[in-house]
Design an enzyme around this catalytic site. Structure first.
Site: not given
Ligand code: 13P
Length: 212
Positions: A75, A94, A96, A121, A161
């Site tokens: 990404e 980024h 999850h 905040y 995501h």
């Molecule tokens: P990568 O391991 O390629 O960084 O991907 C991880 C990810 O968070 C995909 O959304």
């Protein structure tokens, strides 16, 4: 120590912090920073943020060519899009993380802002959180959607995501990410009870007192 060596060490420390706080799991998530010369350090694809090795972190030119290290996050292209649109951005997170991803899986009536302004905040660190439609991880078409949203927003939520958050330093981006995750958690704790989000006046007052 050079800026690059310092930032490599900081990515490792922050990755470990996020993993130990259970905001990152398995090999999900990616972090990046922009150096003063415009090059980008980004976590390698399929790496676990809890066990990064400084010398294996990918180094890219501002155009996205690999200069050194392991193959970059699949990404990396949306990191580049944010850096191109936000000259003051020096770092991107980024992940999850559970509550934010749960929020990204809901049907949202207002895609302009996926979470209510529950706390000061959240308003200060995250601001409005637009919801970006679903794209497969690694789909280059995601870059255009991220690019458009990042013109006005430091944080956004990718449907089904997870969030992307930028900041003027890696600390700032991580702290903003943590704030976002806490707000998502509050949102689910409050659940169906009637929440009392901050008013437009309160938000304007915060924006005046803490301009971003
Ligand atoms: P990568 O391991 O390629 O960084 O991907 C991880 C990810 O968070 C995909 O959304």
């Amino acid at each position: 120590m050079s800026q690059e060596a310092e930032l490599r060490a900081k990515i490792v420390r922050m990755g470990s912090l996020l993993y130990n706080r259970q905001l990152a799991h398995g090999s999900a998530g990616n972090l990046s920073v922009r150096l003063d010369d415009g090059s980008i350090l980004v976590t390698p694809t399929n790496s676990c943020l809890g066990f990064l090795e400084p010398e294996r972190i990918s180094k890219l030119t501002p155009a996205g060519e690999l200069l050194s290290g392991d193959p970059p996050s699949k990404e990396y292209f949306f990191h580049m899009a944010v850096y191109e649109e936000r000259p003051a951005a020096k770092a991107i997170v980024h992940l999850h993380s559970t509550y934010s991803v749960a929020a990204s899986c809901l049907c949202h009536a207002h895609t302009g802002n996926a979470l209510p302004p529950l706390t000061a905040y959240h308003v200060m660190r995250v601001g409005k959180l637009p919801l970006i439609g679903y794209y497969r991880p690694g789909d280059k078409a995601l870059a255009d959607a991220v690019r458009a949203a990042s013109r006005e927003h430091r944080a956004m939520l990718l449907a089904n995501h997870g969030p992307i958050v930028s900041g003027s330093s890696l600390e700032e981006a991580v702290y903003a990410y943590e704030e976002l995750e806490e707000t998502a958690k509050l949102y689910f704790i409050i659940g169906d009870r009637k929440a009392s989000p901050l008013t437009a006046e309160a938000i304007a007052d915060i924006d005046r007192a803490f301009p971003s």
